[in-house]
Each structure stands twice: as C-alpha cells, then as structure tokens.
Design a protein around this motif. Structure first.
Motif, PDB file in Angstrom:
ATOM      1  N   THR A 107      41.988  28.704  47.854  1.00 59.69           N
ATOM      2  CA  THR A 107      41.155  28.002  46.870  1.00 59.69           C
ATOM      3  C   THR A 107      41.610  26.548  46.659  1.00 59.69           C
ATOM      4  O   THR A 107      40.759  25.662  46.559  1.00 59.69           O
ATOM      5  CB  THR A 107      41.046  28.761  45.524  1.00 59.69           C
ATOM      6  OG1 THR A 107      42.345  29.036  45.035  1.00 59.69           O
ATOM      7  CG2 THR A 107      40.274  30.062  45.684  1.00 59.69           C
ATOM      8  N   PRO A 108      42.924  26.247  46.646  1.00 52.78           N
ATOM      9  CA  PRO A 108      43.308  24.827  46.573  1.00 52.78           C
ATOM     10  C   PRO A 108      42.799  24.034  47.778  1.00 52.78           C
ATOM     11  O   PRO A 108      42.372  22.880  47.637  1.00 52.78           O
ATOM     12  CB  PRO A 108      44.839  24.862  46.557  1.00 52.78           C
ATOM     13  CG  PRO A 108      45.173  26.183  45.987  1.00 52.78           C
ATOM     14  CD  PRO A 108      44.114  27.113  46.511  1.00 52.78           C
ATOM     15  N   LEU A 109      42.800  24.672  48.968  1.00 53.82           N
ATOM     16  CA  LEU A 109      42.316  23.959  50.157  1.00 53.82           C
ATOM     17  C   LEU A 109      40.805  23.739  50.092  1.00 53.82           C
ATOM     18  O   LEU A 109      40.303  22.689  50.505  1.00 53.82           O
ATOM     19  CB  LEU A 109      42.687  24.727  51.434  1.00 53.82           C
ATOM     20  CG  LEU A 109      44.178  24.757  51.772  1.00 53.82           C
ATOM     21  CD1 LEU A 109      44.443  25.683  52.952  1.00 53.82           C
ATOM     22  CD2 LEU A 109      44.689  23.358  52.083  1.00 53.82           C
ATOM     23  N   LEU A 110      40.075  24.726  49.573  1.00 55.43           N
ATOM     24  CA  LEU A 110      38.623  24.554  49.411  1.00 55.43           C
ATOM     25  C   LEU A 110      38.336  23.393  48.461  1.00 55.43           C
ATOM     26  O   LEU A 110      37.453  22.565  48.719  1.00 55.43           O
ATOM     27  CB  LEU A 110      37.993  25.845  48.876  1.00 55.43           C
ATOM     28  CG  LEU A 110      37.830  26.975  49.893  1.00 55.43           C
ATOM     29  CD1 LEU A 110      37.649  28.319  49.199  1.00 55.43           C
ATOM     30  CD2 LEU A 110      36.652  26.698  50.817  1.00 55.43           C
ATOM     31  N   LEU A 111      39.096  23.346  47.360  1.00 52.59           N
ATOM     32  CA  LEU A 111      38.899  22.242  46.408  1.00 52.59           C
ATOM     33  C   LEU A 111      39.272  20.910  47.050  1.00 52.59           C
ATOM     34  O   LEU A 111      38.590  19.903  46.860  1.00 52.59           O
ATOM     35  CB  LEU A 111      39.722  22.478  45.142  1.00 52.59           C
ATOM     36  CG  LEU A 111      39.198  23.593  44.241  1.00 52.59           C
ATOM     37  CD1 LEU A 111      40.166  23.857  43.099  1.00 52.59           C
ATOM     38  CD2 LEU A 111      37.818  23.247  43.694  1.00 52.59           C
ATOM     39  N   LEU A 112      40.346  20.931  47.831  1.00 50.58           N
ATOM     40  CA  LEU A 112      40.772  19.708  48.510  1.00 50.58           C
ATOM     41  C   LEU A 112      39.653  19.196  49.420  1.00 50.58           C
ATOM     42  O   LEU A 112      39.359  17.995  49.448  1.00 50.58           O
ATOM     43  CB  LEU A 112      42.045  19.986  49.325  1.00 50.58           C
ATOM     44  CG  LEU A 112      42.724  18.767  49.927  1.00 50.58           C
ATOM     45  CD1 LEU A 112      43.222  17.840  48.826  1.00 50.58           C
ATOM     46  CD2 LEU A 112      43.878  19.187  50.828  1.00 50.58           C
ATOM     47  N   ASP A 113      39.017  20.117  50.155  1.00 48.85           N
ATOM     48  CA  ASP A 113      37.897  19.749  51.016  1.00 48.85           C
ATOM     49  C   ASP A 113      36.834  18.976  50.236  1.00 48.85           C
ATOM     50  O   ASP A 113      36.314  17.956  50.692  1.00 48.85           O
ATOM     51  CB  ASP A 113      37.262  21.030  51.591  1.00 48.85           C
ATOM     52  CG  ASP A 113      37.477  21.143  53.104  1.00 48.85           C
ATOM     53  OD1 ASP A 113      37.802  20.122  53.726  1.00 48.85           O
ATOM     54  OD2 ASP A 113      37.312  22.247  53.641  1.00 48.85           O
ATOM     55  N   LEU A 114      36.511  19.492  49.044  1.00 45.12           N
ATOM     56  CA  LEU A 114      35.504  18.849  48.199  1.00 45.12           C
ATOM     57  C   LEU A 114      36.001  17.512  47.656  1.00 45.12           C
ATOM     58  O   LEU A 114      35.303  16.494  47.720  1.00 45.12           O
ATOM     59  CB  LEU A 114      35.226  19.725  46.985  1.00 45.12           C
ATOM     60  CG  LEU A 114      33.986  20.575  46.915  1.00 45.12           C
ATOM     61  CD1 LEU A 114      33.883  21.179  45.533  1.00 45.12           C
ATOM     62  CD2 LEU A 114      32.748  19.741  47.216  1.00 45.12           C
ATOM     63  N   LEU A 115      37.228  17.550  47.108  1.00 46.09           N
ATOM     64  CA  LEU A 115      37.737  16.370  46.407  1.00 46.09           C
ATOM     65  C   LEU A 115      38.012  15.215  47.367  1.00 46.09           C
ATOM     66  O   LEU A 115      37.958  14.049  46.976  1.00 46.09           O
ATOM     67  CB  LEU A 115      38.990  16.744  45.602  1.00 46.09           C
ATOM     68  CG  LEU A 115      38.717  17.802  44.516  1.00 46.09           C
ATOM     69  CD1 LEU A 115      40.010  18.272  43.864  1.00 46.09           C
ATOM     70  CD2 LEU A 115      37.748  17.277  43.460  1.00 46.09           C
ATOM     71  N   LEU A 116      38.277  15.530  48.653  1.00 47.17           N
ATOM     72  CA  LEU A 116      38.448  14.484  49.663  1.00 47.17           C
ATOM     73  C   LEU A 116      37.146  13.714  49.846  1.00 47.17           C
ATOM     74  O   LEU A 116      37.164  12.510  50.103  1.00 47.17           O
ATOM     75  CB  LEU A 116      38.857  15.091  51.009  1.00 47.17           C
ATOM     76  CG  LEU A 116      40.316  15.505  51.230  1.00 47.17           C
ATOM     77  CD1 LEU A 116      40.446  16.197  52.587  1.00 47.17           C
ATOM     78  CD2 LEU A 116      41.232  14.301  51.158  1.00 47.17           C
ATOM     79  N   ILE A 117      36.011  14.412  49.717  1.00 47.48           N
ATOM     80  CA  ILE A 117      34.713  13.747  49.874  1.00 47.48           C
ATOM     81  C   ILE A 117      34.542  12.692  48.789  1.00 47.48           C
ATOM     82  O   ILE A 117      34.097  11.578  49.039  1.00 47.48           O
ATOM     83  CB  ILE A 117      33.553  14.764  49.793  1.00 47.48           C
ATOM     84  CG1 ILE A 117      33.686  15.794  50.921  1.00 47.48           C
ATOM     85  CG2 ILE A 117      32.198  14.062  49.839  1.00 47.48           C
ATOM     86  CD1 ILE A 117      32.687  16.931  50.819  1.00 47.48           C
ATOM     87  N   ALA A 118      34.929  13.073  47.546  1.00 46.24           N
ATOM     88  CA  ALA A 118      34.772  12.146  46.428  1.00 46.24           C
ATOM     89  C   ALA A 118      35.905  11.134  46.377  1.00 46.24           C
ATOM     90  O   ALA A 118      35.861  10.201  45.583  1.00 46.24           O
ATOM     91  CB  ALA A 118      34.707  12.923  45.125  1.00 46.24           C
ATOM     92  N   ALA A 119      36.949  11.331  47.216  1.00 46.23           N
ATOM     93  CA  ALA A 119      38.131  10.463  47.201  1.00 46.23           C
ATOM     94  C   ALA A 119      38.664  10.297  45.781  1.00 46.23           C
ATOM     95  O   ALA A 119      38.909   9.176  45.325  1.00 46.23           O
ATOM     96  CB  ALA A 119      37.824   9.122  47.849  1.00 46.23           C
ATOM     97  N   VAL A 120      38.848  11.402  45.072  1.00 46.33           N
ATOM     98  CA  VAL A 120      39.399  11.318  43.709  1.00 46.33           C
ATOM     99  C   VAL A 120      40.863  10.872  43.784  1.00 46.33           C
ATOM    100  O   VAL A 120      41.519  11.104  44.790  1.00 46.33           O
ATOM    101  CB  VAL A 120      39.294  12.666  42.954  1.00 46.33           C
ATOM    102  CG1 VAL A 120      37.877  13.176  42.894  1.00 46.33           C
ATOM    103  CG2 VAL A 120      40.206  13.713  43.580  1.00 46.33           C
TER     104      VAL A 120
END
Ligand code: RET
Length: 257
Positions: A107-120
């Motif tokens: 689940t942290p990796l799934l979130l990372l996948d998303l958050l990388l898109i937004a470049a948070v």
C-alpha cells in the motif's frame, strides 16, 4: 484442527482462487519487468514501483495458496461443542497474517505511485504513507485479537484511512494542479484525479470485507479469499496496467523535470 478443536478454514474452491490470483500477480510481474526495460532508464520509477507491487503480492499469494501464512484465532463470544473432556470450546477461525505483510509493503508503494504523479513534497508523501502504514498495522492487531476490543483497532484503522483519503484527495490534488501548471501538462491533474478516485474506491472495499470476515466471523474463509482476491486484483493488477497505459503522460512530466 488446533489441539483437537476444529478450525473454520479454507477449502478447495478458496485455495483455487488463491492460485488464480497468484497466477495473475506473477503473470503481471513478468509482463511489467519486460515493459519497464523498454523505457529509458530515467523514466522507469513508476514501472519499478508497479513491478515491485505485483512481485510482493505474488509472494503473499504463493504463501496463502500453498496453505501457509495463516493462524487459528479464537472468536470472542462464539462457542461450539461439547468436545471430549473439555465441554464447550471457542470457535477458531483461520486468519491470514500474510495479507498484512503484503499490504504493509504494497500500500505505501501504491500511494507512492500516485504521489509521484502529483510530485508532492517529501514531507507530504511521508505523512500520507505513515497514516497508511498505521491503518494496516492497526487492522492487523485487530485481526489477530480474540476479544471484542478488536473493534477498537478497527475504528483506529478507519480513522487512519479517512486521514489518508484526505491527504490523497485534498492535499494531493492541490499539488497535482500546481504540477500540471508548472510543467504545462494539462492532462496531469485529470490523470491524478482519475487514478486516485479509482484507487480510493477500491480501497473502501477492504474494511467492509474485514468486518464480515476477520471482524465478526460472519462470512466463510472461502468468501474472504474471493472478496480480498478480487479487491487485490483491482488494486494491483488493474491499477498497474492502467499506470503502464498512461506512461506517455506520466513520463512526459518526468522529462519536464
Ligand atoms: C483494514 C482493517 C482496519 C480498517 C481499514 C482497513 C483497510 C485496509 C485497506 C487495505 C488495502 C489494501 C490493498 C492491498 C493491495 O493492493 C486493515 C482492512 C480501513 C484499505 C490496496
């Protein structure tokens, strides 16, 4: 059977579901490892993250399909019997701890996948991912707990999920919009929004299944295998293929870096 007490556990149909899900995870891992190496080295981070997710899930499903990764947990307030010499015995249910190790890592990796898109910013990613890890860990404490206090852990897990949803939807979306403006990539906020809406929709299914299975022992262990199996395929396999399909848009943002 645990010390002579029967355990409510999986049977062949559920076992077959585990092997099927294992096949889907491992098959996707093979495909993703080829696809990722077709990308330029500097544009591979989404691919590697997605590949790791299905690889970890393959391990967990291999463990569960081969009858491992589980433990008999007594169910509070539920009794059966009488059994020779003991009278009334607690009901035991087979609980899969292997799931929680899988989720703790994926689940942290799934979130990372998303958050990388937004470049948070790093700090934003860190608090969202910490809330996620707390959600999984408290859920595991609840699943392995044999008295009614397990619902306290469940409540805590749900609170962490709400926090995480806020982080992804509100904080993440704000960063995705800014990112789209800065890089002139108009599609980026839409891609972020679509993927996070899909991800969060699937994720709501997990606490519902938990309530019927590990929580109340209402549904069978086969039903649990089917329900979590379907959710895991939606959350990892389908989500992973969506990410690879959207790669042209995602890597465009990497190039603008
Ligand atoms: C638990 C129980 C405690 C309350 C909540 C839960 C949520 C779990 C979730 C799991 C997601 C797993 C995924 C796995 C693989 O891809 C721990 C069941 C809220 C959201 C996406």
């Amino acid at each position: 059977n645990y010390r002579g007490i029967p355990v409510r556990s999986i049977s062949q149909p559920g076992q077959i579901i585990y092997w099927v899900v294992f096949g889907l995870m491992a098959g996707s891992a093979l495909c993703f490892s080829v696809l990722v190496f077709l990308k330029p080295v500097a544009e591979r981070s989404h691919g590697y993250v997605t590949l790791l997710i299905v690889t970890i899930a393959s391990c967990a499903y291999y463990a569960m399909a081969s009858t491992g990764g589980q433990i008999a947990i007594s169910q509070y307030g539920q009794f059966q019997g009488p059994y020779p010499g003991t009278g009334i015995e607690p009901v035991l249910r087979s609980v899969y701890w292997a799931r929680y190790i899988d989720w703790f890592l994926t689940t942290p990796l799934l979130l990372l996948d998303l958050l990388l898109i937004a470049a948070v910013p790093f700090g934003t990613a860190l608090w969202i991912i910490t809330a996620d890890i707390l959600m999984i860990v408290t859920g595991m404490f609840g699943a392995l707990c044999s008295h009614k206090f397990k619902w306290g852990w469940y409540g805590a897990g749900c609170l962490f999920q709400v926090l995480l949803v806020y982080g992804v939807m509100v904080t993440g979306t704000a960063h995705a919009k800014a990112r789209g403006r800065v890089t002139g990539n108009a599609k980026l906020p839409m891609v972020y929004f679509g993927l996070s809406a899909y991800l969060l929709m699937v994720w709501w299914g997990y606490p519902i299944v938990w309530g019927f299975c590990e929580g109340s022992n209402y549904a069978s262990v086969n039903a649990e295998a089917t329900a979590y199996g379907g959710l895991d395929v939606a959350a990892k396999v389908v989500f992973g293929w969506m990410l690879f399909a959207l790669y042209p848009i995602l890597s465009r943002q990497n190039k603008d870096e």
